[in-house]
Scaffold this motif. Structure first.
Motif, PDB file in Angstrom:
ATOM      1  N   LYS A  77      40.101 113.356  28.964  1.00  0.00           N
ATOM      2  CA  LYS A  77      40.491 111.963  28.777  1.00  0.00           C
ATOM      3  C   LYS A  77      41.994 111.887  28.589  1.00  0.00           C
ATOM      4  O   LYS A  77      42.551 112.564  27.727  1.00  0.00           O
ATOM      5  CB  LYS A  77      39.769 111.387  27.563  1.00  0.00           C
ATOM      6  CG  LYS A  77      38.281 111.276  27.755  1.00  0.00           C
ATOM      7  CD  LYS A  77      37.645 110.632  26.558  1.00  0.00           C
ATOM      8  CE  LYS A  77      36.168 110.452  26.829  1.00  0.00           C
ATOM      9  NZ  LYS A  77      35.499 109.820  25.719  1.00  0.00           N
ATOM     10  N   LEU A  78      42.630 111.076  29.387  1.00  0.00           N
ATOM     11  CA  LEU A  78      44.070 110.901  29.245  1.00  0.00           C
ATOM     12  C   LEU A  78      44.388 110.086  28.000  1.00  0.00           C
ATOM     13  O   LEU A  78      45.442 110.245  27.398  1.00  0.00           O
ATOM     14  CB  LEU A  78      44.644 110.226  30.491  1.00  0.00           C
ATOM     15  CG  LEU A  78      44.517 111.052  31.772  1.00  0.00           C
ATOM     16  CD1 LEU A  78      45.079 110.281  32.957  1.00  0.00           C
ATOM     17  CD2 LEU A  78      45.222 112.382  31.630  1.00  0.00           C
ATOM     18  N   VAL A  79      43.481 109.224  27.632  1.00  0.00           N
ATOM     19  CA  VAL A  79      43.601 108.454  26.398  1.00  0.00           C
ATOM     20  C   VAL A  79      42.378 108.788  25.556  1.00  0.00           C
ATOM     21  O   VAL A  79      41.251 108.722  26.037  1.00  0.00           O
ATOM     22  CB  VAL A  79      43.656 106.932  26.689  1.00  0.00           C
ATOM     23  CG1 VAL A  79      43.640 106.142  25.395  1.00  0.00           C
ATOM     24  CG2 VAL A  79      44.878 106.598  27.541  1.00  0.00           C
ATOM     25  N   ARG A 103      43.090 117.578  17.273  1.00  0.00           N
ATOM     26  CA  ARG A 103      43.855 117.929  18.473  1.00  0.00           C
ATOM     27  C   ARG A 103      44.220 116.698  19.291  1.00  0.00           C
ATOM     28  O   ARG A 103      43.359 115.911  19.653  1.00  0.00           O
ATOM     29  CB  ARG A 103      43.081 118.918  19.319  1.00  0.00           C
ATOM     30  CG  ARG A 103      42.889 120.244  18.564  1.00  0.00           C
ATOM     31  CD  ARG A 103      42.509 121.363  19.445  1.00  0.00           C
ATOM     32  NE  ARG A 103      43.446 121.581  20.516  1.00  0.00           N
ATOM     33  CZ  ARG A 103      44.285 122.598  20.572  1.00  0.00           C
ATOM     34  NH1 ARG A 103      44.321 123.470  19.608  1.00  0.00           N
ATOM     35  NH2 ARG A 103      45.078 122.747  21.604  1.00  0.00           N
ATOM     36  N   LEU A 104      45.510 116.566  19.593  1.00  0.00           N
ATOM     37  CA  LEU A 104      45.990 115.477  20.433  1.00  0.00           C
ATOM     38  C   LEU A 104      46.076 115.898  21.896  1.00  0.00           C
ATOM     39  O   LEU A 104      46.058 115.057  22.793  1.00  0.00           O
ATOM     40  CB  LEU A 104      47.364 114.998  19.950  1.00  0.00           C
ATOM     41  CG  LEU A 104      47.394 114.423  18.533  1.00  0.00           C
ATOM     42  CD1 LEU A 104      48.830 114.128  18.113  1.00  0.00           C
ATOM     43  CD2 LEU A 104      46.543 113.171  18.454  1.00  0.00           C
ATOM     44  N   VAL A 105      46.206 117.199  22.140  1.00  0.00           N
ATOM     45  CA  VAL A 105      46.250 117.742  23.496  1.00  0.00           C
ATOM     46  C   VAL A 105      44.906 118.434  23.735  1.00  0.00           C
ATOM     47  O   VAL A 105      44.494 119.262  22.922  1.00  0.00           O
ATOM     48  CB  VAL A 105      47.410 118.751  23.650  1.00  0.00           C
ATOM     49  CG1 VAL A 105      47.413 119.372  25.033  1.00  0.00           C
ATOM     50  CG2 VAL A 105      48.742 118.071  23.373  1.00  0.00           C
ATOM     51  N   PRO A 106      44.224 118.117  24.823  1.00  0.00           N
ATOM     52  CA  PRO A 106      42.916 118.735  25.067  1.00  0.00           C
ATOM     53  C   PRO A 106      42.988 120.261  25.095  1.00  0.00           C
ATOM     54  O   PRO A 106      43.955 120.837  25.583  1.00  0.00           O
ATOM     55  CB  PRO A 106      42.512 118.198  26.446  1.00  0.00           C
ATOM     56  CG  PRO A 106      43.299 116.937  26.607  1.00  0.00           C
ATOM     57  CD  PRO A 106      44.583 117.166  25.868  1.00  0.00           C
ATOM     58  N   VAL A 107      41.959 120.900  24.586  1.00  0.00           N
ATOM     59  CA  VAL A 107      41.873 122.355  24.570  1.00  0.00           C
ATOM     60  C   VAL A 107      41.758 122.860  26.001  1.00  0.00           C
ATOM     61  O   VAL A 107      41.101 122.249  26.832  1.00  0.00           O
ATOM     62  CB  VAL A 107      40.641 122.807  23.757  1.00  0.00           C
ATOM     63  CG1 VAL A 107      40.495 124.318  23.792  1.00  0.00           C
ATOM     64  CG2 VAL A 107      40.749 122.309  22.340  1.00  0.00           C
ATOM     65  N   ALA A 115      49.928 119.658  20.180  1.00  0.00           N
ATOM     66  CA  ALA A 115      50.131 118.556  19.246  1.00  0.00           C
ATOM     67  C   ALA A 115      48.835 118.305  18.493  1.00  0.00           C
ATOM     68  O   ALA A 115      47.766 118.229  19.102  1.00  0.00           O
ATOM     69  CB  ALA A 115      50.571 117.298  19.991  1.00  0.00           C
ATOM     70  N   ASN A 116      48.942 118.215  17.191  1.00  0.00           N
ATOM     71  CA  ASN A 116      47.793 117.974  16.326  1.00  0.00           C
ATOM     72  C   ASN A 116      48.179 116.981  15.244  1.00  0.00           C
ATOM     73  O   ASN A 116      49.360 116.829  14.912  1.00  0.00           O
ATOM     74  CB  ASN A 116      47.352 119.269  15.619  1.00  0.00           C
ATOM     75  CG  ASN A 116      46.884 120.328  16.578  1.00  0.00           C
ATOM     76  OD1 ASN A 116      45.884 120.158  17.255  1.00  0.00           O
ATOM     77  ND2 ASN A 116      47.621 121.432  16.649  1.00  0.00           N
TER      78      ASN A 116
END
Length: 191
Positions: A77-79, A103-107, A115-116
């Motif tokens: 998901k981009l958002v 987590r803000l950036v997908p694993v 970014a977390n």
């Protein structure tokens, strides 16, 4: 061997990535430390590269393994809504308690940065004696924490930010009565 290569399409993927970068076989071979004929054999599906060699080639083409093998950013998901984000307790390599990384950036998206949101319970703490190359930047969204970078300790309140080189040891603890939330970004990806 070519059947394995054919299944993974390594040769075709390598050729496409190389051409997209505008790189000649000779240039790629020089960067990764092999013969141009080896690159040609891999692209033709006659030779399967070792994993370390494949990693070198992929990095030389400014790619990552996930995108090289067809993982598209759209697969994530981009958002993301808060409920969509992966939540991970402080990792086992670092000491601490009462900390969850949101987590803000997908694993496994193979990104250059990480970014977390560090969600820190009252009294929660993280001790990071593991250092690496790169940088870290953060913003305290809410709460009160004590941040220690090497031997210097800073009292941070909502709205404060920090930046440091990742070769410095660091730790923090929530010294306030409420949960603290820190947006923490570092490069390269380490968790």
């Amino acid at each position: 061997m070519s059947s394995d290569n054919g299944t993974l399409n390594i040769g075709l993927r390598l050729r496409r990535a190389r051409l997209a970068k505008g790189m000649r076989m000779r240039d790629l071979a020089q960067v990764v430390g092999c013969d141009e004929s080896m690159i040609s054999k891999i692209e033709a599906g006659k030779v399967m590269p070792s994993l370390p060699m494949l990693d070198k080639m992929v990095r030389a083409l400014d790619r990552d393994m996930a995108s090289f093998f067809g993982l598209r950013v759209d697969d994530y998901k981009l958002v993301q809504k808060p409920e969509d984000r992966l939540k991970v307790p402080v990792d086992a390599l670092r000491g601490g308690k009462g900390v969850v990384y949101e987590r803000l950036v997908p694993v496994a998206a193979g990104n250059l940065l990480e970014a977390n949101i560090h969600v820190v319970a009252p009294g929660g703490e993280k001790v990071d004696l593991i250092t690496h190359q790169g940088e870290a930047v953060g913003y305290l969204v809410s709460g009160t924490i004590e941040l220690t970078i090497d031997d210097a300790t800073y009292l941070m309140t909502t709205g404060d930010s920090f930046f440091f080189k990742a070769y410095l040891t660091n730790s923090y603890r929530n010294v306030g009565p409420d949960e603290a939330r820190i947006v923490w970004v570092n490069t390269p990806q380490v968790h």
